[in-house]
Design a protein around this motif. Sequence first.
Motif, PDB file in Angstrom:
ATOM      1  N   THR A 490       0.825  -1.203   0.000  1.00 24.57           N
ATOM      2  CA  THR A 490       0.000   0.000   0.000  1.00 24.57           C
ATOM      3  C   THR A 490       0.863   1.260   0.000  1.00 24.57           C
ATOM      4  N   MET A 491       2.052   1.215   0.618  1.00 24.69           N
ATOM      5  CA  MET A 491       2.949   2.371   0.557  1.00 24.69           C
ATOM      6  C   MET A 491       3.460   2.588  -0.864  1.00 24.69           C
ATOM      7  N   VAL A 492       3.791   1.495  -1.560  1.00 24.23           N
ATOM      8  CA  VAL A 492       4.213   1.632  -2.960  1.00 24.23           C
ATOM      9  C   VAL A 492       3.046   2.151  -3.805  1.00 24.23           C
ATOM     10  N   LEU A 493       1.844   1.660  -3.536  1.00 22.71           N
ATOM     11  CA  LEU A 493       0.664   2.171  -4.239  1.00 22.71           C
ATOM     12  C   LEU A 493       0.533   3.684  -4.060  1.00 22.71           C
ATOM     13  N   LEU A 494       0.636   4.172  -2.828  1.00 22.85           N
ATOM     14  CA  LEU A 494       0.518   5.608  -2.585  1.00 22.85           C
ATOM     15  C   LEU A 494       1.654   6.370  -3.256  1.00 22.85           C
ATOM     16  N   GLY A 495       2.847   5.764  -3.314  1.00 24.99           N
ATOM     17  CA  GLY A 495       3.957   6.398  -4.018  1.00 24.99           C
ATOM     18  C   GLY A 495       3.694   6.516  -5.509  1.00 24.99           C
ATOM     19  N   ILE A 496       3.148   5.467  -6.116  1.00 26.24           N
ATOM     20  CA  ILE A 496       2.798   5.513  -7.536  1.00 26.24           C
ATOM     21  C   ILE A 496       1.756   6.595  -7.792  1.00 26.24           C
ATOM     22  N   LEU A 497       0.742   6.652  -6.950  1.00 25.55           N
ATOM     23  CA  LEU A 497      -0.289   7.688  -7.106  1.00 25.55           C
ATOM     24  C   LEU A 497       0.317   9.072  -6.928  1.00 25.55           C
ATOM     25  N   GLY A 498       1.316   9.183  -6.042  1.00 26.54           N
ATOM     26  CA  GLY A 498       1.984  10.466  -5.858  1.00 26.54           C
ATOM     27  C   GLY A 498       2.757  10.900  -7.084  1.00 26.54           C
ATOM     28  N   TYR A 499       3.511   9.988  -7.690  1.00 25.99           N
ATOM     29  CA  TYR A 499       4.215  10.337  -8.922  1.00 25.99           C
ATOM     30  C   TYR A 499       3.222  10.693 -10.023  1.00 25.99           C
ATOM     31  N   ASP A 500       2.126   9.945 -10.123  1.00 28.78           N
ATOM     32  CA  ASP A 500       1.130  10.237 -11.147  1.00 28.78           C
ATOM     33  C   ASP A 500       0.507  11.616 -10.942  1.00 28.78           C
ATOM     34  N   ALA A 501       0.445  12.062  -9.681  1.00 25.15           N
ATOM     35  CA  ALA A 501      -0.109  13.385  -9.385  1.00 25.15           C
ATOM     36  C   ALA A 501       0.904  14.504  -9.604  1.00 25.15           C
ATOM     37  N   GLY A 502       2.134  14.157  -9.998  1.00 27.00           N
ATOM     38  CA  GLY A 502       3.131  15.169 -10.310  1.00 27.00           C
ATOM     39  C   GLY A 502       4.064  15.523  -9.170  1.00 27.00           C
ATOM     40  N   LEU A 503       4.089  14.742  -8.096  1.00 25.69           N
ATOM     41  CA  LEU A 503       4.960  15.053  -6.977  1.00 25.69           C
ATOM     42  C   LEU A 503       6.421  14.760  -7.313  1.00 25.69           C
ATOM     43  N   SER A 504       7.328  15.429  -6.586  1.00 22.73           N
ATOM     44  CA  SER A 504       8.756  15.173  -6.732  1.00 22.73           C
ATOM     45  C   SER A 504       9.132  13.903  -5.983  1.00 22.73           C
ATOM     46  N   ALA A 505      10.373  13.444  -6.195  1.00 15.70           N
ATOM     47  CA  ALA A 505      10.837  12.227  -5.514  1.00 15.70           C
ATOM     48  C   ALA A 505      10.794  12.406  -4.003  1.00 15.70           C
ATOM     49  N   GLN A 506      11.244  13.552  -3.506  1.00 12.16           N
ATOM     50  CA  GLN A 506      11.250  13.756  -2.060  1.00 12.16           C
ATOM     51  C   GLN A 506       9.832  13.860  -1.508  1.00 12.16           C
ATOM     52  N   GLN A 507       8.934  14.474  -2.263  1.00 12.18           N
ATOM     53  CA  GLN A 507       7.538  14.546  -1.824  1.00 12.18           C
ATOM     54  C   GLN A 507       6.905  13.153  -1.767  1.00 12.18           C
ATOM     55  N   VAL A 508       7.247  12.317  -2.729  1.00  8.52           N
ATOM     56  CA  VAL A 508       6.725  10.940  -2.718  1.00  8.52           C
ATOM     57  C   VAL A 508       7.237  10.192  -1.486  1.00  8.52           C
ATOM     58  N   ALA A 509       8.530  10.363  -1.167  1.00  9.29           N
ATOM     59  CA  ALA A 509       9.106   9.674  -0.012  1.00  9.29           C
ATOM     60  C   ALA A 509       8.472  10.124   1.302  1.00  9.29           C
ATOM     61  N   ALA A 510       7.977  11.362   1.321  1.00  9.71           N
ATOM     62  CA  ALA A 510       7.431  11.927   2.559  1.00  9.71           C
ATOM     63  C   ALA A 510       5.913  11.803   2.666  1.00  9.71           C
ATOM     64  N   LEU A 511       5.250  11.240   1.663  1.00 10.39           N
ATOM     65  CA  LEU A 511       3.788  11.183   1.679  1.00 10.39           C
ATOM     66  C   LEU A 511       3.247  10.545   2.963  1.00 10.39           C
ATOM     67  N   PRO A 512       2.181  11.110   3.556  1.00  9.75           N
ATOM     68  CA  PRO A 512       1.505  10.440   4.677  1.00  9.75           C
ATOM     69  C   PRO A 512       0.930   9.101   4.217  1.00  9.75           C
ATOM     70  N   ARG A 513       0.827   8.151   5.137  1.00  7.53           N
ATOM     71  CA  ARG A 513       0.467   6.785   4.764  1.00  7.53           C
ATOM     72  C   ARG A 513      -0.759   6.276   5.513  1.00  7.53           C
ATOM     73  N   TYR A 514      -1.548   5.512   4.788  1.00  7.00           N
ATOM     74  CA  TYR A 514      -2.655   4.793   5.393  1.00  7.00           C
ATOM     75  C   TYR A 514      -2.740   3.427   4.726  1.00  7.00           C
ATOM     76  N   HIS A 515      -3.480   2.514   5.357  1.00  8.19           N
ATOM     77  CA  HIS A 515      -3.388   1.114   4.940  1.00  8.19           C
ATOM     78  C   HIS A 515      -4.656   0.365   5.305  1.00  8.19           C
ATOM     79  N   HIS A 516      -5.041  -0.561   4.413  1.00 10.86           N
ATOM     80  CA  HIS A 516      -6.109  -1.514   4.718  1.00 10.86           C
ATOM     81  C   HIS A 516      -5.717  -2.846   4.093  1.00 10.86           C
TER      82      HIS A 516
END
Length: 596
Positions: A490-516
């Motif tokens: 789920t963290m990799v999923l959120l990272g992929i969605l972050g890159y797709d949204a145009g975030l930088s590498a550091q922003q992707v690494a810092a994204l808040p996380r949630y999980h189910h």
Amino acid sequence: MKPHRPFTDRLSTDRFSICLLFALVLSLAPVFALALSPQAQPQTAAVATHPPGAAIASGHKLATEAGLQILAEGGNAFDAAVAVSSTLSVVEPISSGLGGGGFFLLHDAKTGKDVMLDAREYAPESAAPEEFLDKNGELDRDRSVNGPWSAGIPGLPAALVELAGKHGRLPLQVSLAPAIRIAKEGFPVYARMAKGYASRREVMERYPGTREVYLRNGKPIQEGDIFRQPELAHTFELLAAKGFDGFYRGETAKKLLKGVNQAGGRWTAKELAAYQVKQRTPISFEYRGWKVTTPPPPSSGGIALVEMLQILEPWDLQKLDEAHRTHLVVEAMRRAYRDRTFFLGDPDFVDIPQEVLTSRDYAQGLRATIHPDKATPSDLLSGKPTPLEDEETTHFSIIDAEGNRVGGTQTVNLLYGSGLIPSGTGVLLNDEMDDFALKPGTPNAFGVMGYEANAPKPGKRMLSSMTPTFMESPEKVAVLGTPGGSRIITMVLLGILGYDAGLSAQQVAALPRYHHQWLPDVISAESGAFTPQVAEALKQMGHQVDLPGETAADGRGSSHVWGNLQTVMWDRRDNTLSGGADPRNPVGEAKVELKP
């Protein structure tokens, strides 16, 4: 307890029924259409064909520096991966090491081919489900996560040999030199390492070999101590000089066997020498203009990512309010983790319906079962927590100046693995046997259940969540991955969605996380991941939300933060490299070095 079947479709656990569901749900009209958008169209502007240098992100700055050193000495990304992986094995014993295993996703720029090296541990011949049960027939938690019975046959040393011999251009002696030096000279113990030892001290000090390494004058390691491992350095030297035989046969093998068997385990020289790295074809699929490449089984990450992203693909998630966006992502997670539980295992032992699980039509059918404003209840709550484990497992990402790429995720499973170091080796063994379904329907240490597909058998590789991943669009290339046990995917999923949204590498690494993860039926979240308003909106939709500082209905509290995502990105439009090191880990580092 026999599990109930989830969802309104009551999907059964056999292949026939999953195909039947696949046919039935195709006839369903989508329940709703909310912020739908077409896939992103490729751009045609001129882009760079080679990176301007190299970028490495890893969980420890000494490992990042080791990789850059090997690149400077003429190595490629694969040689650098040997240096980074082996150095992490020295400086992050809490997370990985020669006594564990991993997955290495490789991209060869010259041929354009991707391959995954499967260096997952496998079950010894003595592994049988009944060996892990107590006198009452219940899972013996101590045996499954501590000591010799919890350890699978290690795969990481064989992966280092394979990386150097078949993909690198430097001798193994050169690429292992930084790890050997650091093991001899030592490095400062950091807070996470000392804290992890304190939590595992009782187990680790059961074994004389472990006490020899971690106690100084009878006292455990403390933050700031210089931690030297001469026996581990010697083990690395034998590996460098003799390759595979330097670990799996000869001096090291004899010490490993003696240490395991004296502690009560049953390993044999034959099964140790029989270990093989397996080359597997990665899973590749398209998501909104990106080519996503990710591991196949025995990683559960690839199939789960395909399901989740293909379920989510028609929605432009950025146009939704945060609560509805989170709701949809959680419902995709729920469905993918349910399938993970029943269908995934070692493909050499289990017939996995991968074609069905990764098809867009199947994702369309699952999407049709999602209500726009209501959670889909999971039928059975296990009552087991999904524990914090940002300290366990590690990941690194590499892009070199030729365009070669490596995503490596490696682990010993729980904090300091099994706690057992066979005397004279410095090798801390894993406790990956707990990743099997040792007792069907009983959750493992990460709250994840499994059944026959992931039951232990001699030579079988346990299911994993490790998910090193590549993303490639006409404009950008990214490598990402993270530790996190069942939360990795789920963290990799959120990272992929972050890159797709145009975030930088550091922003992707810092994204808040949630999980189910389907069971337990709860959204766990980091501190600050949701505003109070978003959390309340999710609860109104029927979700149970477990926030830091709160106590859930089953008495659990959520972890403050988790994960340790490391990512690098090449922007082809302006030919720049960037890296993102997870800010949750103060000793990690992402670094870019440009060509002279």
